[in-house]
Design an enzyme around this catalytic site. Sequence first.
Site, PDB file in Angstrom:
ATOM      1  CD  GLU A 120     -13.254   2.839  -5.095  1.00 51.53           C
ATOM      2  OE1 GLU A 120     -13.143   2.347  -4.028  1.00 51.53           O
ATOM      3  OE2 GLU A 120     -12.475   3.529  -5.755  1.00 51.53           O
ATOM      4  CB  THR A 168      -9.732   9.059  -2.483  1.00 54.38           C
ATOM      5  OG1 THR A 168      -8.971   7.998  -2.735  1.00 54.38           O
ATOM      6  CG2 THR A 168     -10.721   9.414  -3.765  1.00 54.38           C
TER       7      THR A 168
HETATM    8  N1  ADP Z   1     -10.914  -3.346   1.556  1.00 56.59           N
HETATM    9  C1  ADP Z   1     -10.337  -2.335   1.668  1.00 56.59           C
HETATM   10  N2  ADP Z   1      -9.097  -1.881   1.136  1.00 56.59           N
HETATM   11  C2  ADP Z   1      -8.621  -0.785   1.186  1.00 56.59           C
HETATM   12  N3  ADP Z   1      -9.068   0.295   2.061  1.00 56.59           N
HETATM   13  C3  ADP Z   1     -10.244  -0.038   2.502  1.00 56.59           C
HETATM   14  C4  ADP Z   1     -10.852  -1.034   2.300  1.00 56.59           C
HETATM   15  N4  ADP Z   1     -12.178  -1.105   3.211  1.00 56.59           N
HETATM   16  C5  ADP Z   1     -12.054   0.250   3.455  1.00 56.59           C
HETATM   17  N5  ADP Z   1     -10.968   0.819   3.266  1.00 56.59           N
HETATM   18  C6  ADP Z   1     -10.626   2.300   3.569  1.00 56.59           C
HETATM   19  O1  ADP Z   1     -10.513   3.096   2.489  1.00 56.59           O
HETATM   20  C7  ADP Z   1      -9.757   4.071   2.582  1.00 56.59           C
HETATM   21  C8  ADP Z   1      -8.520   4.073   1.453  1.00 56.59           C
HETATM   22  O2  ADP Z   1      -9.375   4.351   0.210  1.00 56.59           O
HETATM   23  P1  ADP Z   1      -8.890   5.441  -0.710  1.00 56.59           P
HETATM   24  O3  ADP Z   1      -8.771   6.632   0.227  1.00 56.59           O
HETATM   25  O4  ADP Z   1      -9.794   5.509  -1.762  1.00 56.59           O
HETATM   26  O5  ADP Z   1      -7.529   5.044  -1.102  1.00 56.59           O
HETATM   27  P2  ADP Z   1      -6.817   4.303  -2.403  1.00 56.59           P
HETATM   28  O6  ADP Z   1      -6.581   5.515  -3.386  1.00 56.59           O
HETATM   29  O7  ADP Z   1      -5.792   3.498  -2.160  1.00 56.59           O
HETATM   30  O8  ADP Z   1      -8.054   3.490  -2.863  1.00 56.59           O
HETATM   31  C9  ADP Z   1      -8.902   3.938   3.794  1.00 56.59           C
HETATM   32  O9  ADP Z   1      -9.482   4.904   4.725  1.00 56.59           O
HETATM   33  C10 ADP Z   1      -9.195   2.359   4.235  1.00 56.59           C
HETATM   34  O10 ADP Z   1      -9.557   2.149   5.762  1.00 56.59           O
HETATM   35  N1  LIG Z   2     -10.990   9.875  -9.941  1.00 53.70           N
HETATM   36  C1  LIG Z   2     -10.890   9.664  -8.484  1.00 53.70           C
HETATM   37  C2  LIG Z   2      -9.779   8.399  -8.337  1.00 53.70           C
HETATM   38  C3  LIG Z   2      -9.290   8.209  -6.929  1.00 53.70           C
HETATM   39  O1  LIG Z   2      -8.234   7.026  -7.116  1.00 53.70           O
HETATM   40  P1  LIG Z   2      -7.477   6.610  -5.697  1.00 53.70           P
HETATM   41  O2  LIG Z   2      -6.870   5.509  -6.371  1.00 53.70           O
HETATM   42  O3  LIG Z   2      -6.825   7.533  -5.368  1.00 53.70           O
HETATM   43  O4  LIG Z   2      -8.742   6.038  -5.032  1.00 53.70           O
HETATM   44  C4  LIG Z   2     -10.127  10.734  -7.975  1.00 53.70           C
HETATM   45  O5  LIG Z   2      -9.298  11.592  -8.400  1.00 53.70           O
HETATM   46  O6  LIG Z   2     -10.636  11.370  -6.726  1.00 53.70           O
END
Ligand code: ADP
Ligand SMILES: N[C@@H](CCOP(=O)(O)O)C(=O)O
Length: 291
Positions: A120, A168
């Site tokens: 993360e 995020t």
């Molecule tokens: N295995 C993965 N699965 C999903 N997203 C990934 C992965 N590895 C890297 N990423 C990157 O993480 C970001 C998505 O994560 P995030 O913004 O936390 O969204 P979510 O809320 O869906 O987790 C995107 O930029 C994506 O390219």
């Molecule tokens: N507590 C985090 C949770 C982010 O969750 P995601 O599913 O959007 O990756 C935040 O609120 O930033």
Amino acid sequence: MRTVRAPATSANLGSGFDVFGVALDRPADVIRVERAPRTTIDVTGVGSQYIPTDPEKNVVGAVADALDAPAHIEIDKGVRPSSGLGSSAASAAGAALALNALYERGHTRTELVPVAAEGEAVVSGEAHVDNVAPALLGGFTVAREDEVTPVETDISLVACLPEIAVSTRDARRVVPDRADMADVVHTVGSAATLTVGMCRSDPELVGKGMDERLVTPARSELITGYDAVRSAALEAGATGVTVSGAGPSLLAVCDPDERGRIAAAMLDAFEDAGVEARAYKTRVGGGADLF
Ligand SMILES: Nc1ncnc2c1ncn2[C@@H]1O[C@H](COP(=O)(O)OP(=O)(O)O)[C@@H](O)[C@H]1O
Ligand SMILES: N[C@@H](CCOP(=O)(O)O)C(=O)O
């Protein structure tokens, strides 16, 4: 080779910013791992075109490093990236469980939570555990700095994902630095109500306990149609609606029989706002399955 099905998750639930999370029984990622001299990654499935295969940039690369477990890792995405449904966490948690088994590291699921959180940190800049904890442990989870408490519960949900991307990292930038004491008191009351609701599997208390004024107002502005979709879900019978994770998905709590009506109302309201969307009729589910 080891295979894991790792579920989508919904973090925060309104009043539990960076603390609460639930595992959803659908959608999910499927992760396959095979021993290899160095880590390589293939990605297929929903939104795979937006996901890097470079191990330095994909969450599973950081997890493989943390476990000293190089592997060829195949990720079949069921959880769209930048969805607010823990897409990156599903892959990170799935990889942690699969690599732990592949290399017989012997870590418990609880010990794998901080390992998966390393993934993360690659995407959001912070190793927050509120998605990886429910993805590994299942149910409703309460995360503090030093421990995670999982609670089994039976709660029905609708997750509605619009065709908008909210990262995020960006959604964390709009979170206010300071809070008014009255709003803090209100949030503590909501969080406590929600927790009791989860322990009792009571959708009325869970829905009520989602309400908060600290984080959701700023984040909802990043989601076209948020107010209309939320009102539509409440009118259709939802007991509470809030932003799922950092958005753009919305999460509605309800009785199991109301899921179809609520999903349809949310999709119609997004359509009226000019936004395509998909809805998952789901429930709080278990943690990742290892095959
Ligand atoms: N295995 C993965 N699965 C999903 N997203 C990934 C992965 N590895 C890297 N990423 C990157 O993480 C970001 C998505 O994560 P995030 O913004 O936390 O969204 P979510 O809320 O869906 O987790 C995107 O930029 C994506 O390219
Ligand atoms: N507590 C985090 C949770 C982010 O969750 P995601 O599913 O959007 O990756 C935040 O609120 O930033």
